[in-house]
Motif scaffolding. Structure first.
Motif, PDB file in Angstrom:
ATOM      1  N   SER A   1      41.502  41.849  32.456  1.00 49.10           N
ATOM      2  CA  SER A   1      41.890  41.256  31.173  1.00 49.10           C
ATOM      3  C   SER A   1      42.806  42.245  30.463  1.00 49.10           C
ATOM      4  CB  SER A   1      40.668  41.075  30.282  1.00 49.10           C
ATOM      5  OG  SER A   1      39.963  39.935  30.609  1.00 49.10           O
TER       6      SER A   1
ATOM      7  N   GLU B   1      47.677  41.044  30.093  1.00 45.70           N
ATOM      8  CA  GLU B   1      47.055  41.132  31.413  1.00 45.70           C
ATOM      9  C   GLU B   1      48.034  41.730  32.428  1.00 45.70           C
ATOM     10  OE1 GLU B   1      46.081  38.934  29.268  1.00 45.70           O
ATOM     11  OE2 GLU B   1      43.917  38.957  29.507  1.00 45.70           O
TER      12      GLU B   1
ATOM     13  N   SER C   1      40.543  34.809  31.852  1.00 46.38           N
ATOM     14  CA  SER C   1      40.549  35.706  33.017  1.00 46.38           C
ATOM     15  C   SER C   1      39.328  35.471  33.896  1.00 46.38           C
ATOM     16  CB  SER C   1      40.575  37.164  32.573  1.00 46.38           C
ATOM     17  OG  SER C   1      41.719  37.406  31.800  1.00 46.38           O
TER      18      SER C   1
HETATM   19  N1  ASP Z   1      42.979  38.341  27.154  1.00 46.40           N
HETATM   20  C1  ASP Z   1      42.681  36.954  27.062  1.00 46.40           C
HETATM   21  C2  ASP Z   1      41.888  36.664  25.809  1.00 46.40           C
HETATM   22  O1  ASP Z   1      41.692  37.545  24.987  1.00 46.40           O
HETATM   23  C3  ASP Z   1      42.029  36.421  28.289  1.00 46.40           C
HETATM   24  C4  ASP Z   1      40.753  37.107  28.691  1.00 46.40           C
HETATM   25  O2  ASP Z   1      40.470  38.214  28.245  1.00 46.40           O
HETATM   26  O3  ASP Z   1      40.019  36.530  29.485  1.00 46.40           O
HETATM   27  O4  ASP Z   1      41.470  35.561  25.601  1.00 46.40           O
END
Ligand code: ASP
Length: 441
Positions: free
Chosen positions: A36, A115, A185
């Motif tokens: 992430s 990411e 993610s």
């Molecule tokens: N970085 C993205 C979010 O903050 C996706 C993730 O972390 O899964 O939503």
């Protein structure tokens, strides 16, 4: 081969990167790593993805965003420096900045860069190859993922190497970047695990696993060691703050176990989620976990002779459906039914809805009771075991909780009680203290 996904807090800074590396190195099977974007390092800190969305909003309204962009850039250079990496992202940041100024970067593409840059750095740090998600996570025009095409593309792109993959995004048929919903993610990790037939999908986060009850209500609840995907679905449906069952369909389809682990406490086994659990230990509690939610209403509709009048229930259901109101539970008696619904789903339409019910069904009486909370005790070991509900109801009674509604699924995977909102916390504590606590001490 194991697929690991590290969440935002696990990638927040150089110190967290180091923890990730020692976890990966501890097991040679840990060969595919999904990351992430860096999350919060402390409360009040910013998540990189939030900052990227903020930039996108500034662009949209024609407001200057250099400060935010610089904050993002420096978070990454701090990580690179802190980890002693040679990867220099400054050229890429400059290009991105120019393209943003030219209006050439979509909101999704911008959000995905957190990411992307994290994976670039992590790949060097681990000595693994970088495989861009845009090379293999294939969306269809309708926004769903083409699993077969994606799996084949990842198999080709990884070519059996150890790889790092950015989470959260993929590519549309026209080549543009598209992101999943927030938290997506987890889906990338599940897709990678399914594509590569991993032996396990390890989801590394900042908690010891799925807790048996809400820690805001119960002091120090123990993590659930093992549960089934069906139990997970029951718990998340009714409000447990866990990884959403819907995000892990790719691994469920392939029968790949999911292990939720804590990056900050890698010695803990975390929670293992399996399709089915056979070798049951006889001791453990018959309750796997407890979850619940406030904010329900019960609409009670009574009409003498209703039970022998075909079609009345159908009329009620149709009227609720017309108003877009989903029925959560529907306890009934002779000549009385009481659909339980989520209060905010009806919102301002309640009087209109009651009017329509009145007109169509012509009940003797119709009442609405608000401020109902629903609590579910979930456990695969409750199935076909006599006496379980008796024990639960007796304990709640002893503790002064009046039960307004009872529901048990036909699979006997849960026992659900509706109580007044004022009794919500007491219900959860009573269940935990009476049936779980002794097993975890
Ligand atoms: N970085 C993205 C979010 O903050 C996706 C993730 O972390 O899964 O939503």
């Amino acid at each position: 081969m194991k697929v690991l996904k590290f969440g935002g807090s696990s990638c927040a800074d150089a110190a967290q990167f180091e923890k990730v590396r020692s976890i990966v190195r501890a097991d040679p099977a840990r060969r595919v790593v999904v990351v992430s974007a860096p999350g919060k390092r402390f409360s009040g800190d910013h998540k990189i993805t939030d900052l990227l969305y903020l930039c996108a909003a500034h662009i949209q309204y024609g407001v200057e965003y250099d400060d935010i962009f610089d904050m993002i850039r420096s978070r990454f250079s701090e990580i690179a420096q802190g980890c002693g990496l040679a990867t220099d992202l400054s050229g890429e940041f400059d290009t991105l900045r120019k393209r943003m100024a030219a209006g050439a970067v979509s909101r999704d593409e911008l959000a995905s860069r957190g990411e992307y840059f994290t994976a670039r750095l992590m790949a060097e740090y681990l000595g693994y190859a970088f495989v861009d998600a845009a090379r293999w996570v294939r969306f269809r025009f309708d926004g769903t993922v083409d699993q077969d095409a994606s799996y084949a593309a990842l198999q080709a792109a990884s070519g059996g190497r150890s790889v790092v993959i950015p989470g959260f995004y993929g590519v549309m048929p026209d080549g543009s970047i598209r992101t999943f919903a927030r938290g997506g993610s987890d889906i990338t990790g599940a897709l990678a695990a399914a594509a590569l037939d991993a032996e396990v999908y390890e989801n590394w986060t900042d908690v010891d696993g799925i807790l048996m009850a809400d820690p805001r209500i119960v002091t120090d609840p123990a993590p659930i060691r093992r549960l089934t995907f069906s139990e997970l679905r029951e718990l998340s449906y009714i409000g447990a703050q866990v990884l959403h069952e819907g995000t892990i369909f790719p691994i469920r389809e392939k029968d790949i176990p999911l292990n939720i682990r804590n990056t900050n406490r890698p010695d803990q086994p975390g929670t293992l989620i399996l399709d089915s659990i056979r070798d049951e230990d006889a001791d453990g509690s018959f309750i796997t976990g407890i979850a619940g939610k406030k904010g329900y209403s019960i609409i009670t509709i009574a009409k003498s002779g209703m039970s022998s009048e075909p079609g009345v229930l159908l009329q009620i259901l149709e009227i609720l459906a017309k108003h877009g109101v989903n029925i959560e539970y529907i306890p009934s008696g002779i000549d009385i039914v009481s659909p339980v619904i989520s209060t905010d789903k009806v919102g301002g339409q309640i009087y209109e809805l009651l009017g329509e019910l009145q007109k169509a069904v012509q009940p003797d009486k119709i009442t609405v009771t608000d401020h109902i909370a629903v609590v579910a005790a979930v456990g695969r070991k409750m199935a076909y075991r006599p006496g379980v509900s008796g024990k639960i109801f007796a304990k709640l009674g002893e503790n002064g909780v009046n039960i307004r509604m009872i529901s048990q699924g036909p699979e006997e995977l849960n026992i659900i009680v509706g109580v007044e909102e004022k009794d919500f916390e007491q219900t959860i504590r009573t269940l935990y203290d009476s049936f779980i606590k002794e097993h975890v001490l």
